[in-house]
Design an enzyme around this catalytic site. Structure first.
Site, mmCIF file in Angstrom:
data_model
loop_
_atom_site.group_PDB
_atom_site.id
_atom_site.type_symbol
_atom_site.label_atom_id
_atom_site.label_comp_id
_atom_site.label_asym_id
_atom_site.label_seq_id
_atom_site.Cartn_x
_atom_site.Cartn_y
_atom_site.Cartn_z
ATOM 1 N N SER A 127 0.834 -1.200 0.000
ATOM 2 C CA SER A 127 0.000 0.000 0.000
ATOM 3 C C SER A 127 0.865 1.246 0.000
ATOM 4 O O SER A 127 1.982 1.241 0.544
ATOM 5 C CB SER A 127 -0.853 -0.035 1.274
ATOM 6 N N THR A 141 0.474 3.411 1.874
ATOM 7 C CA THR A 141 0.627 3.750 3.295
ATOM 8 C C THR A 141 2.064 3.528 3.768
ATOM 9 O O THR A 141 2.502 4.157 4.730
ATOM 10 C CB THR A 141 -0.390 2.951 4.153
ATOM 11 N N TYR A 180 -1.711 -0.825 10.998
ATOM 12 C CA TYR A 180 -1.986 -1.397 9.666
ATOM 13 C C TYR A 180 -0.797 -1.151 8.737
ATOM 14 O O TYR A 180 -0.268 -2.069 8.103
ATOM 15 C CB TYR A 180 -3.269 -0.798 9.066
ATOM 16 N N LYS A 183 2.081 -3.782 6.924
ATOM 17 C CA LYS A 183 2.462 -3.871 5.500
ATOM 18 C C LYS A 183 3.967 -3.667 5.348
ATOM 19 O O LYS A 183 4.629 -4.373 4.591
ATOM 20 C CB LYS A 183 1.705 -2.820 4.678
ATOM 21 N N PHE A 211 -2.273 2.739 -4.603
ATOM 22 C CA PHE A 211 -2.637 4.058 -4.089
ATOM 23 C C PHE A 211 -4.098 3.983 -3.621
ATOM 24 O O PHE A 211 -4.390 3.179 -2.755
ATOM 25 C CB PHE A 211 -2.245 5.148 -5.103
ATOM 26 N N ASN A 212 -5.051 4.715 -4.130
ATOM 27 C CA ASN A 212 -6.402 4.653 -3.546
ATOM 28 C C ASN A 212 -7.381 3.962 -4.499
ATOM 29 O O ASN A 212 -7.946 4.621 -5.390
ATOM 30 C CB ASN A 212 -6.882 6.068 -3.200
HETATM 31 P P1 NAD Z 1 -11.027 -6.869 1.371
HETATM 32 O O1 NAD Z 1 -11.215 -6.863 2.843
HETATM 33 O O2 NAD Z 1 -12.205 -6.629 0.515
HETATM 34 O O3 NAD Z 1 -10.344 -8.253 0.921
HETATM 35 C C1 NAD Z 1 -9.482 -8.978 1.747
HETATM 36 C C2 NAD Z 1 -9.965 -10.425 1.776
HETATM 37 O O4 NAD Z 1 -9.084 -11.184 2.592
HETATM 38 C C3 NAD Z 1 -11.362 -10.571 2.352
HETATM 39 O O5 NAD Z 1 -12.153 -11.322 1.460
HETATM 40 C C4 NAD Z 1 -11.155 -11.301 3.671
HETATM 41 O O6 NAD Z 1 -12.237 -12.158 3.982
HETATM 42 C C5 NAD Z 1 -9.870 -12.049 3.405
HETATM 43 N N1 NAD Z 1 -9.066 -12.350 4.585
HETATM 44 C C6 NAD Z 1 -8.697 -11.500 5.580
HETATM 45 N N2 NAD Z 1 -7.931 -12.143 6.482
HETATM 46 C C7 NAD Z 1 -7.793 -13.413 6.048
HETATM 47 C C8 NAD Z 1 -7.122 -14.550 6.555
HETATM 48 N N3 NAD Z 1 -6.449 -14.511 7.695
HETATM 49 N N4 NAD Z 1 -7.188 -15.704 5.846
HETATM 50 C C9 NAD Z 1 -7.880 -15.762 4.689
HETATM 51 N N5 NAD Z 1 -8.548 -14.720 4.164
HETATM 52 C C10 NAD Z 1 -8.504 -13.550 4.841
HETATM 53 O O7 NAD Z 1 -9.864 -5.821 1.043
HETATM 54 P P2 NAD Z 1 -9.350 -5.285 -0.356
HETATM 55 O O8 NAD Z 1 -9.676 -3.851 -0.434
HETATM 56 O O9 NAD Z 1 -9.755 -6.195 -1.451
HETATM 57 O O10 NAD Z 1 -7.777 -5.372 -0.100
HETATM 58 C C11 NAD Z 1 -7.008 -6.474 -0.527
HETATM 59 C C12 NAD Z 1 -5.578 -6.277 -0.064
HETATM 60 O O11 NAD Z 1 -5.083 -5.051 -0.589
HETATM 61 C C13 NAD Z 1 -5.419 -6.190 1.448
HETATM 62 O O12 NAD Z 1 -4.231 -6.852 1.818
HETATM 63 C C14 NAD Z 1 -5.295 -4.699 1.700
HETATM 64 O O13 NAD Z 1 -4.542 -4.423 2.864
HETATM 65 C C15 NAD Z 1 -4.553 -4.249 0.463
HETATM 66 N N6 NAD Z 1 -4.788 -2.836 0.114
HETATM 67 C C16 NAD Z 1 -6.065 -2.371 0.009
HETATM 68 C C17 NAD Z 1 -6.293 -1.035 -0.292
HETATM 69 C C18 NAD Z 1 -7.681 -0.472 -0.363
HETATM 70 O O14 NAD Z 1 -7.850 0.743 -0.203
HETATM 71 N N7 NAD Z 1 -8.714 -1.284 -0.642
HETATM 72 C C19 NAD Z 1 -5.195 -0.180 -0.494
HETATM 73 C C20 NAD Z 1 -3.910 -0.691 -0.395
HETATM 74 C C21 NAD Z 1 -3.722 -2.029 -0.076
HETATM 75 C C1 WQD Z 2 -9.108 9.916 1.183
HETATM 76 C C2 WQD Z 2 -9.303 11.404 1.457
HETATM 77 C C3 WQD Z 2 -9.591 11.899 3.801
HETATM 78 C C4 WQD Z 2 -13.441 9.853 4.288
HETATM 79 C C5 WQD Z 2 -6.662 4.800 3.257
HETATM 80 C C6 WQD Z 2 -5.614 4.053 4.049
HETATM 81 C C7 WQD Z 2 -4.543 3.553 3.136
HETATM 82 C C8 WQD Z 2 -5.133 2.741 1.968
HETATM 83 C C9 WQD Z 2 -6.254 3.466 1.291
HETATM 84 C C10 WQD Z 2 -5.083 0.421 2.489
HETATM 85 C C11 WQD Z 2 -8.534 11.898 2.689
HETATM 86 C C12 WQD Z 2 -10.841 12.233 3.025
HETATM 87 C C13 WQD Z 2 -12.266 10.366 3.774
HETATM 88 C C14 WQD Z 2 -14.477 10.767 4.678
HETATM 89 C C15 WQD Z 2 -13.076 12.595 3.971
HETATM 90 N N1 WQD Z 2 -5.693 1.504 2.406
HETATM 91 N N2 WQD Z 2 -12.091 11.713 3.623
HETATM 92 N N3 WQD Z 2 -14.237 12.097 4.487
HETATM 93 O O1 WQD Z 2 -6.782 7.871 3.952
HETATM 94 O O2 WQD Z 2 -5.862 8.133 1.616
HETATM 95 O O3 WQD Z 2 -6.033 5.901 2.594
HETATM 96 O O4 WQD Z 2 -7.204 3.924 2.273
HETATM 97 O O5 WQD Z 2 -3.913 0.230 2.355
HETATM 98 O O6 WQD Z 2 -3.695 2.791 3.921
HETATM 99 O O7 WQD Z 2 -5.058 4.939 5.017
HETATM 100 O O8 WQD Z 2 -8.097 7.063 1.935
HETATM 101 O O9 WQD Z 2 -10.454 7.147 1.265
HETATM 102 O O10 WQD Z 2 -9.882 7.139 3.730
HETATM 103 O O11 WQD Z 2 -9.379 9.175 2.371
HETATM 104 O O12 WQD Z 2 -12.917 13.814 3.856
HETATM 105 O O13 WQD Z 2 -15.526 10.369 5.164
HETATM 106 O O14 WQD Z 2 -10.687 11.614 1.770
HETATM 107 O O15 WQD Z 2 -9.347 12.840 4.798
HETATM 108 O O16 WQD Z 2 -8.113 13.201 2.413
HETATM 109 P P1 WQD Z 2 -6.649 7.353 2.599
HETATM 110 P P2 WQD Z 2 -9.537 7.552 2.342
#
Ligand code: NAD
Ligand code: WQD
Length: 343
Positions: free
Chosen positions: A126, A128, A150, A154, A179-180
Site C-alpha cells: 500500500s 501507506t 496497519y 504492511k 494508491f487509492n
Molecule cells: P477486502 O477486505 O475486501 O479483501 C481482503 C480479503 O481477505 C477478504 O475477502 C477477507 O475475507 C480475506 N481475509 C482476511 N484475512 C484473512 C485470513 N487470515 N485468511 C484468509 N482470508 C482472509 O480488502 P481489499 O480492499 O480487497 O484489499 C485487498 C488487499 O489489498 C489487502 O491486503 C489490503 O490491505 C490491500 N490494500 C487495500 C487497499 C484499499 O484501499 N482497498 C489499499 C492498499 C492495499
Molecule cells: C481519502 C481522502 C480523507 C473519508 C486509506 C488508508 C490507506 C489505503 C487506502 C489500504 C482523505 C478524506 C475520507 C471521509 C473525507 N488503504 N475523507 N471524508 O486515507 O488516503 O487511505 O485507504 O492500504 O492505507 O489509510 O483514503 O479514502 O480514507 O481518504 O474527507 O468520510 O478523503 O481525509 O483526504 P486514505 P480515504
C-alpha cells in the site's frame, strides 16, 4: 507453462476484480479466503461473470495444515496474496489482531510456499508504507515509514520479503503498492461492500448518494492543496486488477527470479476530496450534501504516485478516468444498495 494461481483473499474487493481479469487472461484460479470481510455471494457473482464456477476453498492463511492440503492438490505457478485486514482505525484499537493476521499470516503462507517450491508471489502492499511523503510524486525508492499498526504490518511484510529475497535467490516477490483503489466492475455486479460505516471516501460518497448516510464530512479544508482538502491518487479497481495480470505475465517471461520488486500502482494524478465529490455529483447527476469537519488524525495533505516503473517494467498504465470511477461506483451502489447483503 504452469498458469494456476492461488488467490488468497480472492473473495474481497480487489480480489474479485482481479480474479475476473486473471480468468480473461487465461489464468486458472483457486480462491482461498476465510470470508472474514467477504461473502459467498461475491464468489457466486464472479462465477456468473466468468460463466463458470470458480474453485473456492474457505480457510485462513494462518492455517498451515489447510494450505499444505491445497498445495498438495494443485501445482501452482504462484500466489497473489490479498488476504489481510485493512481498516486503519481498527488496527490502532486491535494491533495484535492486525500483526497476527497480516504479518504472521503472510509468514505462514511463505513457509508453505517454500516447502512446496512455489516461489512466485504478488503481494498487496500500500502507499501507506510511504507515510507522510517528503516529495511528490512518490517513487519506489522514496523513504518508507508507518503511522499506524496497519501500515506497520504492511511495512513489516515488505521487510520480511526483502530478507527472504536476499537469503534465497529463487524467489520473485512483486510487491504492488496500491494508491487509492475505487470504482467497481462495469457490470455493476461486484464492488466494494464495507461491512460497517465506510472509512474511505468513495464508499462514503456512494452511500450518501444512495441515501444510506445523510451527508459526507470532509476532513479538513485547510491543507496546503488546490482547495484545502486532501489530495489522493484514485485508481480504478479494474486498472488495478490488470496490474496484477501484468505482474504475473512479467514473472512468466522472466528467465531469472526477480527478487524483491516493489512497484507502485497509481495513475500519477492527484485529485482533492472536493474534486472527487464534485465529479461524482456531475457525472451521476446526484447532489452530495457535505460539511467541513476537523482533520482526521493521521491524514496527510497529498499523496500521488510516480507510475513510471510499472510502465517501464510491466508495460502497465492506468487507463480509466475519474469519470469512469464515479460512474462505475454508482452503477454498483445503485444496483446493490445494501451491497451483497449476505454478511
Ligand atoms: P477486502 O477486505 O475486501 O479483501 C481482503 C480479503 O481477505 C477478504 O475477502 C477477507 O475475507 C480475506 N481475509 C482476511 N484475512 C484473512 C485470513 N487470515 N485468511 C484468509 N482470508 C482472509 O480488502 P481489499 O480492499 O480487497 O484489499 C485487498 C488487499 O489489498 C489487502 O491486503 C489490503 O490491505 C490491500 N490494500 C487495500 C487497499 C484499499 O484501499 N482497498 C489499499 C492498499 C492495499
Ligand atoms: C481519502 C481522502 C480523507 C473519508 C486509506 C488508508 C490507506 C489505503 C487506502 C489500504 C482523505 C478524506 C475520507 C471521509 C473525507 N488503504 N475523507 N471524508 O486515507 O488516503 O487511505 O485507504 O492500504 O492505507 O489509510 O483514503 O479514502 O480514507 O481518504 O474527507 O468520510 O478523503 O481525509 O483526504 P486514505 P480515504
Amino acid at each position: 507453462m504452469k498458469n494456476k494461481i492461488l488467490v488468497t483473499g480472492g473473495a474481497g474487493y480487489i480480489g474479485t476484480h482481479t480474479c475476473i481479469a486473471l480468468h480473461e487472461s487465461g489464468y486458472e484460479i483457486v480462491i482461498y479466503d476465510n470470508l472474514s470481510n467477504s461473502s459467498y455471494e461475491a464468489i457466486n457473482r464472479v462465477s456468473n461473470l466468468i460463466g463458470q464456477s470458480i474453485e473456492f476453498i474457505e480457510g485462513d492463511i494462518r492455517d498451515a495444515g489447510k494450505l499444505k492440503e491445497i498445495f498438495n492438490l494443485h501445482e501452482f505457478f504462484g500466489v497473489i496474496h490479498f488476504a489481510g485486514l485493512k481498516a486503519v482505525g481498527e488496527s490502532v484499537a486491535k494491533p495484535l489482531m492486525y500483526y497476527d493476521n497480516n504479518v504472521s499470516g503472510t509468514i505462514t503462507l511463505l513457509a508453505v510456499m517454500a516447502e512446496f517450491g512455489v516461489k512466485n508471489l504478488v503481494f498487496s502492499s500500500s502507499a501507506t508504507v510511504y507515510g507522510d511523503p517528503e516529495t511528490l510524486p512518490i517513487n519506489e525508492t522514496s523513504p518508507r515509514s508507518a503511522t499506524n499498526p496497519y501500515g506497520q504490518s504492511k511495512l513489516t511484510v515488505e521487510h520480511v520479503l526483502e530478507d527472504l529475497a536476499a537469503a534465497d535467490k529463487e524467489w520473485s516477490l512483486i510487491t504492488l503498492r496500491y494508491f487509492n483503489p475505487v470504482g467497481a466492475h462495469e457490470s455493476g455486479q461486484i464492488g466494494e461492500d464495507p461491512s460497517d460505516i465506510p472509512n474511505n471516501l468513495m464508499p462514503f460518497i456512494s452511500q450518501v448518494a444512495v441515501g444510506r448516510r445523510d451527508k459526507l464530512s470532509i476532513f479538513g479544508n485547510d491543507y496546503p492543496t488546490i482547495d484545502g482538502t486532501g489530495v489522493r491518487d484514485y485508481i480504478h479497481v479494474t486498472d488495478l486488477a490488470q496490474g496484477h495480470v501484468a505482474a504475473l505475465d512479467h514473472l512468466q517471461q522472466q528467465t531469472h527470479a526477480a527478487g524483491f520488486l516493489p512497484i507502485n500502482l497509481g495513475t500519477g494524478r492527484g485529485s482533492s476530496v472536493l474534486e472527487l465529490v464534485n465529479a461524482f455529483s456531475k457525472v451521476n447527476k446526484i447532489d452530495i450534501p457535505y460539511q467541513f469537519a476537523a482533520r482526521r488524525a493521521g491524514d496527510i495533505a497529498s499523496c500521488y504516485a510516480s507510475a513510471d516503473k510499472a510502465q517501464e517494467l510491466l508495460g502497465w498504465q492506468a487507463k480509466l478516468s475519474i469519470t469512469n470511477m464515479c460512474e462505475d461506483t454508482w452503477r454498483w451502489q445503485s444496483m446493490n444498495p445494501d451491497g451483497y447483503n449476505t454478511k
